[in-house]
Design an enzyme around this catalytic site. Structure first.
Site, PDB file in Angstrom:
ATOM      1  N   ASP A 150     -11.986  -3.437  -2.259  1.00 55.44           N
ATOM      2  CA  ASP A 150     -11.308  -4.412  -3.124  1.00 55.44           C
ATOM      3  C   ASP A 150     -12.262  -5.479  -3.640  1.00 55.44           C
ATOM      4  OD1 ASP A 150      -8.821  -3.139  -2.829  1.00 55.44           O
ATOM      5  OD2 ASP A 150      -8.408  -4.202  -0.968  1.00 55.44           O
ATOM      6  N   LYS A 193      -0.301   2.713  -6.067  1.00 52.48           N
ATOM      7  CA  LYS A 193       1.096   2.544  -5.650  1.00 52.48           C
ATOM      8  C   LYS A 193       2.039   2.910  -6.793  1.00 52.48           C
ATOM      9  CE  LYS A 193       0.077  -0.805  -2.028  1.00 52.48           C
ATOM     10  NZ  LYS A 193      -1.348  -1.132  -2.284  1.00 52.48           N
ATOM     11  N   THR A 252       6.493   9.449 -16.248  1.00 53.22           N
ATOM     12  CA  THR A 252       5.395   8.468 -16.270  1.00 53.22           C
ATOM     13  C   THR A 252       4.502   8.653 -15.047  1.00 53.22           C
ATOM     14  OG1 THR A 252       6.897   6.959 -17.389  1.00 53.22           O
ATOM     15  CG2 THR A 252       4.880   6.005 -16.519  1.00 53.22           C
ATOM     16  N   PRO A 254      -3.291   0.548   6.995  1.00 52.59           N
ATOM     17  CA  PRO A 254      -4.004  -0.694   6.693  1.00 52.59           C
ATOM     18  C   PRO A 254      -3.488  -1.842   7.551  1.00 52.59           C
ATOM     19  CG  PRO A 254      -2.278  -0.341   5.080  1.00 52.59           C
ATOM     20  CD  PRO A 254      -2.142   0.755   6.100  1.00 52.59           C
ATOM     21  N   GLY A 255      -4.344  -2.871   7.708  1.00 46.81           N
ATOM     22  CA  GLY A 255      -3.911  -4.064   8.434  1.00 46.81           C
ATOM     23  C   GLY A 255      -4.801  -4.392   9.617  1.00 46.81           C
ATOM     24  N   GLY A 291      -8.108  -5.896  11.337  1.00 44.61           N
ATOM     25  CA  GLY A 291      -9.099  -6.931  11.020  1.00 44.61           C
ATOM     26  C   GLY A 291      -8.449  -8.145  10.398  1.00 44.61           C
ATOM     27  N   GLN A 337      -5.903  -8.768   8.711  1.00 47.36           N
ATOM     28  CA  GLN A 337      -4.446  -8.942   8.856  1.00 47.36           C
ATOM     29  C   GLN A 337      -4.009  -8.965  10.328  1.00 47.36           C
ATOM     30  OE1 GLN A 337      -1.924  -6.662   6.046  1.00 47.36           O
ATOM     31  NE2 GLN A 337      -3.842  -6.020   5.047  1.00 47.36           N
ATOM     32  N   GLY A 357     -10.540  -3.317   4.622  1.00 42.92           N
ATOM     33  CA  GLY A 357     -11.198  -3.891   3.449  1.00 42.92           C
ATOM     34  C   GLY A 357     -12.079  -5.070   3.793  1.00 42.92           C
TER      35      GLY A 357
HETATM   36  O1  O7M Z   1      -8.413  -4.979   5.355  1.00 44.94           O
HETATM   37  P1  O7M Z   1      -7.773  -5.758   4.245  1.00 44.94           P
HETATM   38  O2  O7M Z   1      -6.586  -6.520   4.688  1.00 44.94           O
HETATM   39  O3  O7M Z   1      -8.758  -6.580   3.482  1.00 44.94           O
HETATM   40  O4  O7M Z   1      -7.289  -4.680   3.156  1.00 44.94           O
HETATM   41  C1  O7M Z   1      -6.230  -3.807   3.373  1.00 44.94           C
HETATM   42  C2  O7M Z   1      -6.089  -2.875   2.195  1.00 44.94           C
HETATM   43  O5  O7M Z   1      -4.962  -2.048   2.408  1.00 44.94           O
HETATM   44  C3  O7M Z   1      -5.868  -3.574   0.856  1.00 44.94           C
HETATM   45  O6  O7M Z   1      -6.469  -2.770  -0.139  1.00 44.94           O
HETATM   46  C4  O7M Z   1      -4.370  -3.561   0.697  1.00 44.94           C
HETATM   47  O7  O7M Z   1      -3.985  -3.546  -0.651  1.00 44.94           O
HETATM   48  C5  O7M Z   1      -3.993  -2.247   1.387  1.00 44.94           C
HETATM   49  N1  O7M Z   1      -2.647  -2.207   1.976  1.00 44.94           N
HETATM   50  C6  O7M Z   1      -2.241  -3.158   2.883  1.00 44.94           C
HETATM   51  O8  O7M Z   1      -3.011  -4.039   3.274  1.00 44.94           O
HETATM   52  N2  O7M Z   1      -0.966  -3.119   3.361  1.00 44.94           N
HETATM   53  C7  O7M Z   1      -0.059  -2.163   3.025  1.00 44.94           C
HETATM   54  O9  O7M Z   1       1.045  -2.157   3.515  1.00 44.94           O
HETATM   55  C8  O7M Z   1      -0.473  -1.160   2.137  1.00 44.94           C
HETATM   56  C9  O7M Z   1      -1.792  -1.164   1.679  1.00 44.94           C
HETATM   57  C10 O7M Z   1      -2.207  -0.002   0.980  1.00 44.94           C
HETATM   58  O10 O7M Z   1      -3.287   0.501   1.035  1.00 44.94           O
HETATM   59  O11 O7M Z   1      -1.245   0.598   0.324  1.00 44.94           O
HETATM   60  C11 O7M Z   1      -1.420   1.864  -0.038  1.00 44.94           C
END
Ligand code: O7M
Length: 215
Positions: free
Chosen positions: A12, A62, A69, A170-171, A173, A175, A193
């Site tokens: 990101d 997402k 579409t 995800p989540g 670190g 989060q 991320g």
């Molecule tokens: O480690 P982070 O928190 O910096 O990044 C987490 C990544 O996972 C970031 O790209 C978010 O958009 C994604 N993500 C979540 O953090 N939570 C969710 O519930 C879903 C996602 C995701 O990847 O959705 C597909």
């Protein structure tokens, strides 16, 4: 996606040169690179093929629209070099089937968001998460996205989908989630991320995470 390390990096950042540099550093520690709106809106869809030189790319758009579409979006994304696409499930089975149909033509993967990791994800998402996970299973998605911030929910969602589908989570670190907890709960991959791309030494951080996953 082949499971070697269990780690997916969420790229990101908003600059291609930065993304390429980090990808080069962490390539041997990750099974995939997740690319979403921040980088694509900044640098264009060509980042997908550029980063695919380092690891398979999962496009996190997402996707959440009517079937026609969704099909058009997935077609563009796979054509641009992604190996997988992340889609929403709350749009219903016809939309999901449209995405899965395109993925099959490209031999690609579809991951369905079942429950989100942030605190607000517990409000609207959690009550429908089980149904979304069941639908992902029923229609042959590759896997689901489930929150590393709530390992007990990962365990529950794993009990719904069985062993046939993957869980990417995800989540970890930034989060607050912990790699070993979410893997023990049944996730196949963690998605990380900020802890990696904001690290002084992304490769070292990625290697520590891989050790925590303990495959
Ligand atoms: O480690 P982070 O928190 O910096 O990044 C987490 C990544 O996972 C970031 O790209 C978010 O958009 C994604 N993500 C979540 O953090 N939570 C969710 O519930 C879903 C996602 C995701 O990847 O959705 C597909």
């Amino acid at each position: 996606m082949e499971r070697n390390t269990g780690l997916i990096v969420a790229m990101d950042v908003t600059r291609m040169d930065c993304a390429v540099e980090i990808a080069g550093e962490v390539a041997e520690c990750v099974d995939a690179i997740k690319v979403g709106y921040p980088l694509v809106l900044s640098e264009g869809l060509s980042v997908l093929s550029r980063l695919a030189d380092y690891a398979p790319v999962i496009a996190d758009f997402k996707v959440a629209d009517i079937p026609n579409t969704d099909e058009l979006i997935c077609e563009q994304v796979f054509k641009a070099g992604a190996s997988g696409v992340i889609v929403h499930g709350f749009t219903g089975e016809d939309s999901l089937k449209a995405c899965i149909g395109v993925a099959r033509r490209y031999d690609g993967d579809i991951y369905v968001v079942s429950e989100m990791s942030h605190p607000g994800g517990a409000r609207y998402f959690q009550p429908i998460a089980d149904e979304i996970a069941s639908m992902a299973y029923e229609f042959g998605a590759t896997g689901i996205v489930a929150p590393a911030t709530r390992p007990e929910r990962v365990k529950h969602l794993r009990s719904i989908i069985g062993d046939g589908l993957s869980i990417i989570s995800p989540g970890v670190g930034a989060q607050g989630g912990k790699a070993s907890d979410v893997i023990a709960a049944g996730a196949n991959w963690i998605i990380v991320g900020r802890s990696i791309y904001n690290s002084e030494n992304p490769k070292e951080t990625a290697m520590e995470l891989v050790t925590g996953i303990g495959i």
